[in-house]
Design an enzyme around this catalytic site. Structure first.
Site, PDB file in Angstrom:
ATOM      1  NE  ARG A 113      -4.076  -1.747  -0.210  1.00  0.00           N
ATOM      2  CZ  ARG A 113      -4.122  -2.890  -0.878  1.00  0.00           C
ATOM      3  NH1 ARG A 113      -3.038  -3.319  -1.519  1.00  0.00           N
ATOM      4  NH2 ARG A 113      -5.222  -3.614  -0.907  1.00  0.00           N
ATOM      5  CG  LEU A 114       4.582   1.624   1.377  1.00  0.00           C
ATOM      6  CD1 LEU A 114       6.044   1.291   1.660  1.00  0.00           C
ATOM      7  CD2 LEU A 114       4.092   2.733   2.318  1.00  0.00           C
TER       8      LEU A 114
END
Length: 216
Positions: free
Chosen positions: A195-196
């Site tokens: 989720r970066l």
């Protein structure tokens, strides 16, 4: 939905591509064209489908899917019924946002800005490029209004089509035509692992685009 399916457990790790500042075009329209080409090449289903978000007079937001039909130097062009809910909302508010999601590429694009109608001649040209059935459909459908059933629409459609003389050029109805979204903000989102995600926003200041990176 199966009661045993837990929506909280549905997740996907995005890890196909990376988006870095050095790869971005200075002009967001050119960057959008590049991503649209990638989406078409990747065989995204309805690559030009976008969620159009508008706001009602009472401040309540509304959204639906429409199809992008042209990427111009000054904006994005799409077509619809002027008397539909979205048409009335755009007339009242004058601003809108659109979102594209290309799941095969793990990419999202957001665009916001002012809304204007395109020239009648351009709407005429596009209307007459559509299939005949689509032209008739635009005429017979009072989009967004309440109807009892589809019988009346289907009967009117059939009547118009049967009464058309060969090679007849149907006149575009006054209630149907094109809009142009003139952007002042773009956000290019590339899904990344853990989720970066990579997020870059183009902001318009005094006629010039500034690029900033956003936290995911």
């Amino acid at each position: 939905m199966n009661k045993d399916v837990n929506l909280r457990d549905l997740r996907r790790d995005y890890n196909k591509f990376e988006l870095i500042r050095e790869d971005l075009q200075a002009d967001p329209i050119e960057q959008m064209r590049a991503w649209m080409s990638d989406a078409i090449e990747a065989k995204e289903d309805e690559a030009n489908a976008m969620t159009l978000a508008t706001v009602r007079a009472d401040g309540r937001p509304d959204a639906r899917i429409v199809l992008l039909k042209e990427i111009e130097e000054i904006g994005l062009v799409f077509y619809t019924n002027y008397e539909s809910k979205k048409g009335k909302q755009m007339a009242e508010n004058g601003f809108a946002s659109v979102v594209f999601f290309w799941h095969n590429l793990h990419r999202q694009l957001r665009v916001s800005g002012k809304i204007e109608k395109i020239d009648a001649e351009d709407s005429d040209q596009y209307f007459h490029s559509r299939p005949l059935d689509s032209q008739i459909g635009a005429i017979v459908s009072p989009q967004s209004t309440v109807i009892q059933d589809k019988t009346e629409l289907e009967d009117n459609f059939k009547k118009i089509k049967e009464n058309l003389a060969p090679n007849t050029n149907i006149e575009r109805p006054n209630h149907w035509g094109g809009y142009r979204l003139i952007p002042d903000l773009f956000e290019f989102w590339q899904g990344r692992s853990s989720r970066l995600h990579d997020r870059f926003e183009y902001q318009l200041h005094d006629g010039k685009w500034k690029i900033v990176q956003l936290a995911p």
